[in-house]
Design a protein around this motif. Structure first.
Motif, mmCIF file in Angstrom:
data_model
loop_
_atom_site.group_PDB
_atom_site.id
_atom_site.type_symbol
_atom_site.label_atom_id
_atom_site.label_comp_id
_atom_site.label_asym_id
_atom_site.label_seq_id
_atom_site.Cartn_x
_atom_site.Cartn_y
_atom_site.Cartn_z
ATOM 1 N N TRP A 291 0.646 -1.339 0.012
ATOM 2 C CA TRP A 291 -0.123 -0.088 -0.071
ATOM 3 C C TRP A 291 0.910 1.194 -0.109
ATOM 4 O O TRP A 291 0.418 2.309 -0.652
ATOM 5 C CB TRP A 291 -0.977 0.087 1.397
ATOM 6 N N VAL A 292 2.117 1.126 0.681
ATOM 7 C CA VAL A 292 2.601 2.516 0.897
ATOM 8 C C VAL A 292 3.430 2.487 -0.256
ATOM 9 O O VAL A 292 3.595 3.959 -1.033
ATOM 10 C CB VAL A 292 3.736 2.237 1.923
ATOM 11 N N ALA A 293 4.119 1.543 -1.097
ATOM 12 C CA ALA A 293 4.795 1.678 -2.224
ATOM 13 C C ALA A 293 3.753 2.113 -3.431
ATOM 14 O O ALA A 293 4.305 3.059 -4.261
ATOM 15 C CB ALA A 293 5.435 0.296 -2.822
ATOM 16 N N GLY A 294 2.452 1.783 -3.327
ATOM 17 C CA GLY A 294 1.548 2.057 -4.588
ATOM 18 C C GLY A 294 1.191 3.599 -4.356
ATOM 19 O O GLY A 294 1.238 4.338 -5.277
ATOM 20 N N ALA B 27 2.921 6.108 -2.714
ATOM 21 C CA ALA B 27 4.100 6.667 -3.127
ATOM 22 C C ALA B 27 4.166 6.794 -4.479
ATOM 23 O O ALA B 27 4.480 7.802 -5.251
ATOM 24 C CB ALA B 27 5.388 6.279 -2.544
ATOM 25 N N GLY B 28 4.169 5.673 -5.376
ATOM 26 C CA GLY B 28 4.117 5.597 -6.706
ATOM 27 C C GLY B 28 3.292 6.471 -7.391
ATOM 28 O O GLY B 28 3.575 7.080 -8.475
ATOM 29 N N LEU B 29 1.966 6.606 -7.143
ATOM 30 C CA LEU B 29 0.974 7.292 -7.740
ATOM 31 C C LEU B 29 1.250 8.957 -7.433
ATOM 32 O O LEU B 29 1.271 9.711 -8.382
ATOM 33 C CB LEU B 29 -0.297 6.972 -7.066
ATOM 34 N N ALA B 30 1.939 9.111 -6.028
ATOM 35 C CA ALA B 30 2.145 10.403 -5.910
ATOM 36 C C ALA B 30 3.230 10.733 -6.852
ATOM 37 O O ALA B 30 3.426 12.020 -7.212
ATOM 38 C CB ALA B 30 2.469 10.606 -4.354
ATOM 39 N N GLY B 31 4.400 9.946 -6.729
ATOM 40 C CA GLY B 31 5.529 10.285 -7.907
ATOM 41 C C GLY B 31 5.169 10.479 -9.321
ATOM 42 O O GLY B 31 5.419 11.342 -9.782
ATOM 43 N N LEU B 32 4.051 9.718 -9.636
ATOM 44 C CA LEU B 32 3.559 9.932 -11.132
ATOM 45 C C LEU B 32 2.728 11.206 -11.292
ATOM 46 O O LEU B 32 2.893 11.919 -12.319
ATOM 47 C CB LEU B 32 2.737 8.636 -11.645
#
Length: 298
Positions: free
Chosen positions: A190-193, A195-200
């Motif tokens: 969940w954390v990685a997802g 963070a990934g969406l925020a990065g995108l």
């Protein structure tokens, strides 16, 4: 009576019927009865009109009564004869049940058991037949009668299904195994997802800013030469720095975002079975290896 006759001539048979009923209730003489019967005929109420005609003929003759009364009696007699030939009949027979159990109704009116199978006078048009019998399934029929028709109708009732009063105990069937009994999604996924969406999202924002900076440089500094009257050295350096860091951040955050979303998807898809009986911790002991390994199905 005059109002009713005017309405009948104008085609308002319902209104005329109401006026003629009121007049006949007040006077109760052959002339008012004849107008009432004619309105009933106009509305298709042939059975009621026949009864009214018989009532007119049965009225006692008074001494020195008006000639109109005698003429109304004669007209009622002719109307009765004409209606006798027009009124349709229903001949209802009920099969499949003892007669003492049968309850038959036509248009909601009960039919005496003794009258079953005998012609029943009805008005032309649609009629509903309901047949009930204790212990049998209720049957319904819809029929439409025409003038002068005698319609035989047979209704066969069947026994109602017997309901057992015994209490049956059902043993619960084993629950079918779920096709996807997996462990919950790990927190790191969940954390990685997230963070990934925020990065995108941030990557898209910096890409937009880079495009704006690029458009500004191409407009104000063609050939990398800025107008010194509008751009001093610091402004030129700031514009180029904006170009560089927005491009770099867009690429960096985009790569990081894709990596984060990919890791999260891997955590969701490859999470282990929650109830995998084949999963186990296996100790690894040997001359060059010491540790444990977890075996199972992903």
């Amino acid at each position: 009576m005059i109002k009713g006759r005017n309405k009948l001539k104008a085609g308002d048979a319902e209104g005329a019927l109401a006026d003629f009923r009121a007049a006949h209730a007040i006077m109760h003489v052959p002339t008012t009865g004849l107008d009432l019967a004619r309105a009933q005929v106009a509305l298709g109420q042939l059975v009621e009109a026949s009864a009214t005609a018989f009532e007119i003929m049965a009225l006692p003759v008074a001494r020195r009564e008006p000639a109109a009364f005698a003429e109304a009696r004669a007209a009622a007699s002719e109307l009765s004869t004409a209606l006798e030939a027009r009124i349709p009949s229903l001949r209802l027979r009920v099969l499949g049940a003892p007669e003492e159990r049968i309850v038959a109704r036509v248009d909601g009116e009960p039919v005496p058991r003794e009258a079953l199978g005998q012609p029943r006078k009805l008005n032309p048009g649609p009629h509903e037949i309901v047949v009930e019998a204790s212990g049998f399934v209720t049957e319904r029929r819809e029929i439409t009668l025409k003038d002068a028709e005698t319609a035989p109708v047979e209704v066969e009732v069947v026994l109602a299904p017997v309901r057992s009063s015994a209490v049956s105990v059902k043993t619960p069937s084993p629950a079918a195994p779920s096709r996807d009994e997996r462990a919950p999604v790990p927190a790191w996924a969940w954390v990685a997802g997230g963070a990934g969406l925020a990065g995108l999202a941030a990557s898209v924002a910096f890409a937009v800013d880079h495009a704006a900076a690029r458009a500004k440089i191409e407009r104000d500094c063609p050939g990398s030469m800025c107008d010194p009257r509008e751009y001093d050295v610091e402004r030129m350096q700031a514009l180029r720095a904006r170009w560089n860091w927005s491009l770099g951040l867009s690429v960096t955050l985009g790569v990081a975002g894709v990596a984060g979303v990919g890791a999260a998807m891997g955590g969701v898809v490859l999470r282990p079975q929650a109830k995998n009986e084949r999963s186990a911790l296996v100790p690894l002991l040997g001359p060059a290896v010491r540790g444990v390994a977890w075996t199972g199905v992903f």
